[in-house]
Structure formats: C-alpha cells, structure tokens
Design an enzyme around this catalytic site. Sequence first.
Site, short mmCIF file in Angstrom:
data_model
loop_
_atom_site.label_atom_id
_atom_site.label_comp_id
_atom_site.label_asym_id
_atom_site.label_seq_id
_atom_site.Cartn_x
_atom_site.Cartn_y
_atom_site.Cartn_z
CB THR A 1 85.32 -66.82 -8.86
OG1 THR A 1 84.32 -67.05 -9.85
CG2 THR A 1 84.71 -66.09 -7.67
CE LYS B 1 81.90 -64.69 -10.26
NZ LYS B 1 81.33 -65.84 -9.49
CB THR C 1 73.53 -67.90 -13.01
OG1 THR C 1 73.09 -66.62 -13.45
CG2 THR C 1 72.44 -68.89 -13.20
CD GLU D 1 83.80 -72.93 -13.33
OE1 GLU D 1 84.10 -72.34 -12.29
OE2 GLU D 1 83.23 -74.03 -13.35
CG ASN E 1 83.85 -77.04 -12.13
OD1 ASN E 1 83.65 -76.24 -11.24
ND2 ASN E 1 83.68 -76.77 -13.41
CB SER F 1 83.09 -73.50 -5.05
OG SER F 1 82.06 -74.44 -5.12
#
Lengths: 403, 403
Positions: B153, B179, B190, B276, B398, B403
């Site tokens: 992702t 991932k 997670t 991220e 974010n 999402s």
Amino acid sequence: MTVTTTKNITTLATYTWPQGFYSDGLNAGLREGKKDMGWLYSEVPAAAAGVYTTNQFQAAPTKLTKQTIEATHHLQAMIMNSANANSCTGVQGAQNAALMQAWTAQKLGIAPELVGVASTGIIGEQLPMGVIEAGLDHLQLTKNDAVTTAILTTDLHPKTISIQFELDGQTVTMSGFAKGSGMIHPNMATMLGFVTTDAQITGDQLQKLLSQEVDETFNQITVDGDTSTNDMVVVLANGMANNQTLTPDQEDYDTFVAAFHQVLSFLAQSIAQDGEGASKLVETDVIGALNHDEAQMVAKAIVGSNLVKAAIFGEDPNWGRLMGAIGQTDAHVDVDHVSIWFNGLLIVKNSQAALFDAAEMKASLGESVVKIKVDLNSGEGTGQAWGCDLTYQYVKINAAYHS
Amino acid sequence: MTVTTTKNITTLATYTWPQGFYSDGLNAGLREGKKDMGWLYSEVPAAAAGVYTTNQFQAAPTKLTKQTIEATHHLQAMIMNSANANSCTGVQGAQNAALMQAWTAQKLGIAPELVGVASTGIIGEQLPMGVIEAGLDHLQLTKNDAVTTAILTTDLHPKTISIQFELDGQTVTMSGFAKGSGMIHPNMATMLGFVTTDAQITGDQLQKLLSQEVDETFNQITVDGDTSTNDMVVVLANGMANNQTLTPDQEDYDTFVAAFHQVLSFLAQSIAQDGEGASKLVETDVIGALNHDEAQMVAKAIVGSNLVKAAIFGEDPNWGRLMGAIGQTDAHVDVDHVSIWFNGLLIVKNSQAALFDAAEMKASLGESVVKIKVDLNSGEGTGQAWGCDLTYQYVKINAAYHS
C-alpha cells in the site's frame, strides 16, 4: 469546547485572585526574554490537595510537593519555575528543590512545610540556584496574573479561568491556570494546573473531590500519549469567603462541585486545544458502552490514535481509522452495530459506511473543533475525552525542542 | 538491522520460491498503475499456520482465513489483493471474501477449504467483484515475485528474503515477503506477512513455532501505535524437501527454528524501517529488566513514544524523553540507577546526564539506524523492539491517505 455552566456560576471577564491570594511572575534568567519564575501566596494557610504524575521517574519538586501536601493537607504558598524541570537530577536535585522551598518560606516568614514547589522544562540539568535565589528576591505580593505565563513552555498562550458563585450567602471566587502542551497523556502525568479559591473546605474533602474530578477532566485529555516526570494539579482553598465548611450533605455542595468541575474541565480542554502544534480541538463522546469506564477508555483511544489525529488534520472523514482505534481496545463492542457521527453528521451505521453529503462533511471538518460521537450499542455507559490533531508543527516542535 | 545468521544458513541473492510453490501478481484494476492482486499455490497441500489481528473489527478475509487454517492446519493456495481491505463491509463483505476463495479454488481445481484470502487497503468499501474475477482470470502459475509488490500500500519497497539450509541432508528453501507500513503496532494486528518453505513439518508444530516467534519479532515492532483490522502472518510448509517430519527432539530442529526466526525478524525489521514516512530504523535493547516480558514492554514503550520518535528525527540525543517513556511503564525500574546508550555512546548513568562528546553523538545520530540500549538495573531480563522516527512525511501521508 463543551464546558458545563449553571445559572448560579458567573464567569469573570478577567483573571481574578480569590480573597487573600497574592502572586507574581518575572524573568529570573532561566531562559531569555520570557517570564520563567513565579509564586502564589495566601494570607492564611489554605486547605490543599494535589494529584501528581504516575511516571516512575518523579521529579524532585513533584516528590517534595506531594510529601508536603500529604503531611497536613495545607499549603500557604507555591513557588514555580519553567525552563528547567529539576528532573533526573539525583541527590543534588532533591536538595535544590528543598532549598527553593526553604528560601521561599524564609522570604514569606512561614514554615517550609507550607510551601509547595513546581518546576517544568528541560530534564536532566541542575537548577542554577543563583538565578533562582535572585529571582525569588524580586518576587512581590501582587494581584497581577504574571505567574500564569511564567509557567509556560511550548504553550502558545496562557490558560486561565475565574468564576464566582455563592455558598451560604457568601460570594466565592475560584480561579485556575495551567500549562501544557506536549507530554499530555493519561493519569495525571502531564502538566501543571493550579486552582485557588477562597471557599472553606477541609483538605481531605478537597483531595477526595480533586481525585474524582481529575478522572473526568485532566485524565481524559491526550496530546501525544507521553507522560512527563513533573506534572501536578494543586488546589488551594483558604476559606476567606467565610462560608460554612463545605460537606457533601450541604445544599450548596453541588454548586461547589459544579464550579470545580467547570474550572478543571476548562483548563483540561484548553490544554488539549493548545497541544503542541495543534490546529484543532477534538472532542469525543462515547455512548452505548457497557459502563462509564469502558466509554472513557474508548473515547480516549480515539483521541489518542495518531492515524485519527492525522486524518483530522487533513480534514478527512476517515472513519476506518476510528473503527481501528475502537477495535483495539478491550471494551465491549457490538461489532456489527456501531454508529459514528462527525460534528453531528452520521458517517457509520451498523459498522458500515453511511450515506452522507460530502460537501457538508468537508465544510464541517474545516471547523476548529471536531466533535466525534460513537455509539457502541453495548449498554448505557457514556464517556468523553479531548485531544488535538497531529500536524507538521508537532513534529517540528519535538524534533527541535530539547526537553 | 540486527538479524542473527548462523553459518549453516545461506541468504540467497534473489527471491526464490521453494520447491513446488508457484505465484503471480498483476494489476487487476483495483487501483491505477500498480499491481493490486496476486496469489500463491503449492503443488501439494501444505501444512499451514497463521496469526491474525487482535482488533475487534476483524475484516472478512481475515476471519475467513483464520477459520480455514484452524480447521485442518492445511492450505494449498492464498489469494490476495491490495487497494481494498474488505473490512467493515458487513454480510456482503463476508460473501465477497467467500467468493474470492471459491473462485480461486475452482480455477486451481482444489477444495475451497485449502484457499486462504488476504486483503489490504481502504476500509468500508465493497470489493468490485467484477474486477476481482477478471484479475483472477489472468493470474498464472509462475516463479516470478510479482505478488511481493502486488500486496503493497504505502510501502516504499517490497520486503523479501530467501534463505537455504539443510535439514536431514536435504536442501530446504524458506522465503518470506511482507507489507507494512502504517497501523503497525502490537499483537500481530498490523500487516501482511507470508512465509513459504518446502520443509516438512506438521501444521500443529508450525503453529506453535509461529506464535512463539511472532512474539519476539512482529509483535515487537511499532510504527504508530495503531492496529488494523486486516493483518495476518501465514506460513505454508509443503514438505517437498523430503526431510523427515520436523520434531523438537531432532538435531536439525534448531536449524529450522533459527532459519524461521531469521526470516520473521528480517521481515519485521524491514517493516519498521519502511514505516510510513520513516527516515531511520530505531532498535532498542533493554537489559537488566526483572524478566524478559518487562524488558520487551520497556523496549516497545521506547520505540512507541511520539516524543522519542520526533527527537530521533531531529537527531537530538533527548534522553529525558526516554526516561519519560521508561517511567510510564509498569516495569520494575531501579529509578536512581538507569543507564542509557545511543549507538554505543553512554548518555545516562545512574539516571542522570553522563558526559559525552557532543560532536561524536551528533554524527552518530545522523546514521540511518539508531540503536538505543537501556539498563534498568533490576534483574537479568533482556528484550528488543524496533520502530522508526516520526517525520513530517508521516503526517503528510496520513493526512492525505484515505484508508
């Protein structure tokens, strides 16, 4: 903000010290260009109550103030500084906190056992005691509000409130001030807050009430999930309003509780709103929980989630992240029948996407206060929590500020 | 990274499927311009084990895969997609996951009970089943590694490892891919991770080993403290290496455990490193804890602290925040005798500042891996955890990624 007021409580336009309280604040030189030291003093010993950080590394002043208040539940003065937390400073740190207490007592002509000490700022450096001594030398007994800015660190503005109400036919004043604004998280481990009032109440009763009210206010805010070594909320009630000593069976007791709740609630929400780098206050209401504790837990999990906080900064109605935050708690959840509202607009129904007007939602999330309501459909419990969004500014402040 | 290797385990230069395993990945059209669907297939049914998100809102594919594996501890295929998590999608979502399972079984000519399903991506939208069906139609049985990118992702790059070792005189291959990279936090809640091997081992034994190893690897990484609704680690062992079925009393069993640990540890650390927005991998070693569990708890608290993470982004040796993070756990801590090292340089001794060379420290914190070591001076327990720094980029991703 949602701060309950009743018709019997008046919010004053300016910060006002209750009868018999004096204060001052100044730049002693612990940092450049900003006030960094201040005090409070009451003409007579005041009933005192406190709640303190739960962090295992409790700073020297925090330990000292806790011991001092717990001994007799009375204080007559508080000495405070910002810029240096006197935390992780070993034996010398403890001696320095005790010196601050002793010097303040000497200058005011009272017993050291009636002086509390609070410090906030960088961890791990010894206090420059020459600077403290010189600063103390210049502190006066005034009615100014300089102390409310002298305790700030990365806060953008002071957080103050003054209210008045009647007890027993007597006018009572209650005033509070606080500082945030990073390391704001659970269990009273998080900031400095001071409330003064001229109401008459015993120290024991005040302590009981403080512990109870803090659970609903300060312990329900979070900025970044981190707790600090220094923080405390201290309340002083000097009785100079001459009301009959408050007990729970009195008619006016509820007025006092409501006033106290209003002050603590205002200060707590102000800290969340002024969280490091925050651009929005986030208020979460949880309903339909099995009980109050589970509602509080879920409310706090939501305002504590980095993903939720970043989505709110982005003004994105990202309810999947709320589901994630709710689902990772142990609270009872009817997993197929959860509802969620953003600022009153339904976005999740039966744990699935609800239809909503995207433009209306977008406009709503642009507001400076975002209210999230969640129905867990598992009981009658309700609870609230407050936080702020996660912004570039938060990262910037904390990548640069050596605390 | 600190991934233990032994002289008997060879890391292969390219991703290599173990004997009897086939795979493929492609762009089915769930998102633009990136692969979004893939599968795995074994010539023979493989012993299978899995660990799954602890989030109460478990996504439909996660539930289905859990049920499927738990029924017989065997799988022969896995079908996967990114871009849509099929989470919070109600009855229709469960039907869609079951359809993916049935269609895959039909195409491969095997029983649906031998097919696992994994999805990741946006929460709360129904899968476009026409797109899934068309994508499935084009999947082939190849030896390419396209599936390792099809599941990504916000990850910047695929995380893959292939190793070989001998069991019983037979060459065994073990390959893993995973991932991340947001919603990475405790308790296996997670991410997606898949390990294939041609070793021979029972499903029960594999499950026991997976649960144990995950506690030391995947459950000790954190990116942002949030857990997701979808994530799982699944291991398939098809036995085609023809070693004697592995049991703990065999001489070679330890080699298998070491190999398995190496693969899981590599994937977990890769996820933390590619968190991220991350610019640095943070590795924490805790020693001197009362026991292993408390050491793990403290290690994870440190890598999970926003304030610590922001300080590491700022390359600031801000040890006060580490003390804060340690102190807010329930672990036993000798509060006056804690030591801390950054990349081997002592910075805290007896819970107070140690003397260090500021230039040397600054240069050291500029590295892409920051190792933090903490001695709690309270026992013999040790533990490790991995995370990443908190950066502007994390907030940006974010605030924008719905999402």
